[in-house]
Design a protein around this motif. Sequence first.
Motif, PDB file in Angstrom:
ATOM      1  N   UNK A 101       0.742  -1.298  -0.243  1.00 16.74           N
ATOM      2  CA  UNK A 101      -0.088   0.000  -0.209  1.00 16.74           C
ATOM      3  C   UNK A 101       0.967   1.115  -0.027  1.00 16.74           C
ATOM      4  N   UNK A 102       2.017   1.222   0.664  1.00 17.20           N
ATOM      5  CA  UNK A 102       2.917   2.246   0.910  1.00 17.20           C
ATOM      6  C   UNK A 102       3.703   2.683  -0.513  1.00 17.20           C
ATOM      7  N   UNK A 103       4.120   1.528  -1.278  1.00 16.32           N
ATOM      8  CA  UNK A 103       4.368   1.707  -2.575  1.00 16.32           C
ATOM      9  C   UNK A 103       3.515   2.391  -3.495  1.00 16.32           C
ATOM     10  N   UNK A 104       2.098   1.944  -3.529  1.00 14.38           N
ATOM     11  CA  UNK A 104       1.187   2.293  -4.418  1.00 14.38           C
ATOM     12  C   UNK A 104       0.904   3.799  -3.913  1.00 14.38           C
ATOM     13  N   UNK A 105       0.516   4.080  -2.731  1.00 12.57           N
ATOM     14  CA  UNK A 105       0.443   5.596  -2.325  1.00 12.57           C
ATOM     15  C   UNK A 105       1.464   6.492  -2.776  1.00 12.57           C
ATOM     16  N   UNK A 124      -2.959  17.172  -1.840  1.00 10.62           N
ATOM     17  CA  UNK A 124      -2.191  15.993  -1.251  1.00 10.62           C
ATOM     18  C   UNK A 124      -3.211  14.977  -0.574  1.00 10.62           C
ATOM     19  N   UNK A 125      -3.840  15.494   0.471  1.00 12.86           N
ATOM     20  CA  UNK A 125      -4.681  14.619   1.320  1.00 12.86           C
ATOM     21  C   UNK A 125      -5.788  13.773   0.473  1.00 12.86           C
ATOM     22  N   UNK A 126      -6.270  14.492  -0.525  1.00 10.56           N
ATOM     23  CA  UNK A 126      -7.184  13.588  -1.227  1.00 10.56           C
ATOM     24  C   UNK A 126      -6.384  12.518  -2.178  1.00 10.56           C
ATOM     25  N   UNK A 127      -5.420  12.851  -2.737  1.00 13.35           N
ATOM     26  CA  UNK A 127      -4.741  12.038  -3.504  1.00 13.35           C
ATOM     27  C   UNK A 127      -4.192  10.791  -2.604  1.00 13.35           C
ATOM     28  N   UNK A 128      -3.751  10.992  -1.571  1.00 10.35           N
ATOM     29  CA  UNK A 128      -3.373   9.901  -0.722  1.00 10.35           C
ATOM     30  C   UNK A 128      -4.587   9.047  -0.342  1.00 10.35           C
ATOM     31  N   UNK A 129      -5.555   9.786  -0.014  1.00 10.04           N
ATOM     32  CA  UNK A 129      -6.840   8.948   0.597  1.00 10.04           C
ATOM     33  C   UNK A 129      -7.208   8.055  -0.836  1.00 10.04           C
ATOM     34  N   UNK A 130      -7.420   8.790  -2.038  1.00  8.30           N
ATOM     35  CA  UNK A 130      -7.960   8.009  -3.110  1.00  8.30           C
ATOM     36  C   UNK A 130      -7.059   6.939  -3.607  1.00  8.30           C
ATOM     37  N   UNK A 131      -5.739   7.022  -3.407  1.00  5.18           N
ATOM     38  CA  UNK A 131      -4.654   5.874  -3.496  1.00  5.18           C
ATOM     39  C   UNK A 131      -4.848   4.757  -2.330  1.00  5.18           C
ATOM     40  N   UNK A 132      -5.292   5.025  -1.173  1.00  4.97           N
ATOM     41  CA  UNK A 132      -5.593   4.237  -0.147  1.00  4.97           C
ATOM     42  C   UNK A 132      -6.880   3.267  -0.772  1.00  4.97           C
ATOM     43  N   UNK A 177      -8.196   3.043  -3.592  1.00  8.86           N
ATOM     44  CA  UNK A 177      -8.067   2.452  -4.788  1.00  8.86           C
ATOM     45  C   UNK A 177      -7.244   1.164  -4.510  1.00  8.86           C
ATOM     46  N   UNK A 178      -6.184   1.119  -3.648  1.00 12.64           N
ATOM     47  CA  UNK A 178      -5.441  -0.179  -3.230  1.00 12.64           C
ATOM     48  C   UNK A 178      -6.381  -1.045  -2.659  1.00 12.64           C
ATOM     49  N   UNK A 179      -6.965  -0.513  -1.695  1.00  9.33           N
ATOM     50  CA  UNK A 179      -8.047  -1.636  -0.911  1.00  9.33           C
ATOM     51  C   UNK A 179      -9.099  -2.198  -1.844  1.00  9.33           C
ATOM     52  N   UNK A 180      -9.394  -1.438  -2.760  1.00  8.37           N
ATOM     53  CA  UNK A 180     -10.612  -2.017  -3.833  1.00  8.37           C
ATOM     54  C   UNK A 180     -10.008  -2.745  -5.094  1.00  8.37           C
ATOM     55  N   UNK A 181      -8.728  -2.889  -5.088  1.00 11.87           N
ATOM     56  CA  UNK A 181      -8.020  -3.602  -6.388  1.00 11.87           C
ATOM     57  C   UNK A 181      -7.603  -4.773  -6.002  1.00 11.87           C
ATOM     58  N   UNK A 182      -8.059  -6.009  -6.424  1.00  8.08           N
ATOM     59  CA  UNK A 182      -7.509  -7.165  -5.976  1.00  8.08           C
ATOM     60  C   UNK A 182      -6.162  -7.536  -6.774  1.00  8.08           C
TER      61      UNK A 182
END
Length: 196
Positions: free
Chosen positions: A16-20, A97-105, A107-112
């Motif tokens: 998740x850290x790499x993707x964020x 920046x906060x929105x991008x990080x939230x959307x990345x988190x 996106x990660x959680x919803x992507x198998x």
Amino acid sequence: MAGTTPILSLEYRISREDFTAYSTRSMERQYALRARRANRSGTVKLAVGLIAAVYVGWAVSVGVISRERGNTPAILFAAALLVYGAYSFCYYRYLFPWLVKRNAREGYESSSYLQNPVKLEFTAGGFTETSEGKAIRYRWDEVKQITLEDEVYQLHLREAGRTLLIPRHSIGEEKYLLDEVLEGAAEKFGIGMEKQ
């Protein structure tokens, strides 16, 4: 596919850290010019809003503007200008920046795909990506750019702007062989390579 003898096989997970971190840097680059303009105009809007608020505050205190005289719209306009200026000033500095990080988190959680292991098998002619039981073959000429940024290789594909992430730090000693494979492919196939 030409050159089908495997040179290197990797299996890894994208954290998740790499993707964020990748998402954040990607968005910052994509919106850098817009952010600079918005930061400049936000500063001007905030200054104008402050000047209007100070003027209205002064005018109310000396009696030039009063609610009894029906000057509420002037007060509301100054307040709205101040709020809009503060929003414009803060959007790309803090909110974006906060929105991008939230959307990345999210996106990660919803992507198998991102949460499952990825296997890459490199050959002289390209590579095969296997994830969730599906294998996709790519030729090296389908890669338009290779970027190494903060220990994560990014293989930017021509296909719909897709980017494959390879966290170099998660593949152990094979990272040195990966460096050689990618540098050799970049040189042989004219792929742009950038290390940041």
